[in-house]
Write an enzyme that holds these catalytic residues in place. Sequence first.
Site, PDB file in Angstrom:
ATOM      1  N   ASN A   1       0.800  -1.250   0.004  1.00  0.00           N
ATOM      2  CA  ASN A   1      -0.032   0.091   0.054  1.00  0.00           C
ATOM      3  C   ASN A   1       0.880   1.328  -0.107  1.00  0.00           C
ATOM      4  O   ASN A   1       0.993   1.948  -0.949  1.00  0.00           O
ATOM      5  CB  ASN A   1      -0.972   0.169   1.188  1.00  0.00           C
ATOM      6  CG  ASN A   1      -2.196   1.038   1.079  1.00  0.00           C
ATOM      7  OD1 ASN A   1      -2.081   1.991   0.358  1.00  0.00           O
ATOM      8  ND2 ASN A   1      -3.024   0.784   1.864  1.00  0.00           N
ATOM      9  N   ASP A   2       1.429   1.416   1.106  1.00  0.00           N
ATOM     10  CA  ASP A   2       2.162   2.828   1.318  1.00  0.00           C
ATOM     11  C   ASP A   2       3.389   2.743   0.245  1.00  0.00           C
ATOM     12  O   ASP A   2       3.803   3.988  -0.388  1.00  0.00           O
ATOM     13  CB  ASP A   2       2.915   2.861   2.693  1.00  0.00           C
ATOM     14  CG  ASP A   2       1.734   2.876   3.604  1.00  0.00           C
ATOM     15  OD1 ASP A   2       0.813   3.481   3.420  1.00  0.00           O
ATOM     16  OD2 ASP A   2       1.925   2.557   4.761  1.00  0.00           O
ATOM     17  N   VAL A   3       3.938   1.882  -0.015  1.00  0.00           N
ATOM     18  CA  VAL A   3       5.123   1.791  -1.025  1.00  0.00           C
ATOM     19  C   VAL A   3       4.608   1.931  -2.461  1.00  0.00           C
ATOM     20  O   VAL A   3       5.637   2.074  -3.133  1.00  0.00           O
ATOM     21  CB  VAL A   3       5.895   0.419  -0.743  1.00  0.00           C
ATOM     22  CG1 VAL A   3       6.489   0.412   0.432  1.00  0.00           C
ATOM     23  CG2 VAL A   3       5.193  -0.643  -1.441  1.00  0.00           C
TER      24      VAL A   3
END
Length: 467
Positions: free
Chosen positions: A395-397
Amino acid sequence: MANLAAFAYLVSGILFILALRGLSHPTTSRQANRFGMIGMALAMATTLFIFSPPSGFGGVLLILIGLGIGGSIGATIAKRVPMTSMPQLVAAFHSLVGLAAVFVAAGALYSPEAFDIGVPGAIHTGSIIEMSLGVAIGAVTFTGSVIAFAKLDGRMSGAPILLPSRHMINLGLGAALVLMVTLLISTQWTGWFWLITLAALALGVLLIIPIGGADMPVVISMLNSYSGWAAAGIGFTLGNTALIITGSLVGSSGAILSYIMCKGMNRGFISVILGGFGGDDAGPAASGAGDDRPVKRGSAEDAAFIMQNAGSVIIVPGYGFAVAQAQHALREMGDILKDSGVTVKYAIHPVAGRMPGHMNVLLAEANVPYDEVFELEDINSEFAQADVAYVIGANDVTNPSAKTDPNSPIAGMPVLDVEKAKTVLFVKRSLGAGYAGIENPLFFMDNTMMLLGDAKKMTEDIVKSMD
């Protein structure tokens, strides 16, 4: 005998260096682990049988019994722990290294004759300095690692715990440590030693609790570095060459890795070391349930059809992939695609998962070919030419806000450019925020199809649909 010990320690040191060098690439990592284990066995045997304890065979027997008990516990834990819990295990082991440094320093303080560093009350100045540094760093490592373990294991909130005036408290404790070390050196009163220990234990807690869960990969490598320096400091006190070499290797490599990971997350190296100094918003925010905007939802059958008709697919694994243990299903999917003439590659973000190399280890466990696995800087330019980006549990990456929103907590963090692929297949349990606690606008883009569900089951369903 001393020359033989020095030679044995030198050989073990060379083996440790070869191990560290080999761990830099998956193809040599197995051999590197063997080098490390042989080197450690040699160093332990040398210490036991060349520098025998004054109590003779009885002392050696007690040590061997302790090694047997500890080794059995370690082997049992290592066999049973799932890959998703490996970061917690590493943090727990780091805490034991720090605690061992405290115990060895205490032993040297009360029985300096056994270490040939003087007598009680008149320990050599160099040795008392080394001892002070070893116990201080060891105590910080112990409590810091315990807090990291609790955060990673869900026994403590992963959100930053921000105490009022925490920076002033940390600076005050740091200044007090310097003063107490100076007083210990000048007076050699054992009370100062224990006050140093207590202050360092408190500092370890205060340094780690303000660091958010999203920064835990950096914390793990940083604590790894601390444990190495603690071991090196005690190695100087004991005059043990192998301990000095090993501790220095671990300390320096851990510091370099921490710097690399901070760069990969757009975090300040000094700010993380100082417990998030100047980074109050660096941790995760409260996780939301997701945006109300419509998203394009798809099924396993849709994903199977799109990928089998693609020319190239780039797979992006993340922590959800690790939690679901989807590596074997993912490799099977990749094999089917390659048999259909599709080019398959894997893109690894440096901080995907909860520890360095988390994704690489999982893919290696499933026998994914090493030449199909690429780091961010080597594959990011290829997303624009890719037909499909299959994001599984990340997600964040992959969050483009890092590039477009200067107010985002991950602003400036290098991310994988998956949004540039013709089609993005995003496997996730829900539309909720990632570990950094922020929404991912990639969910709502026109070229994104959300495949909501467990990463392993969804991938298995896709494999069935490809048959």
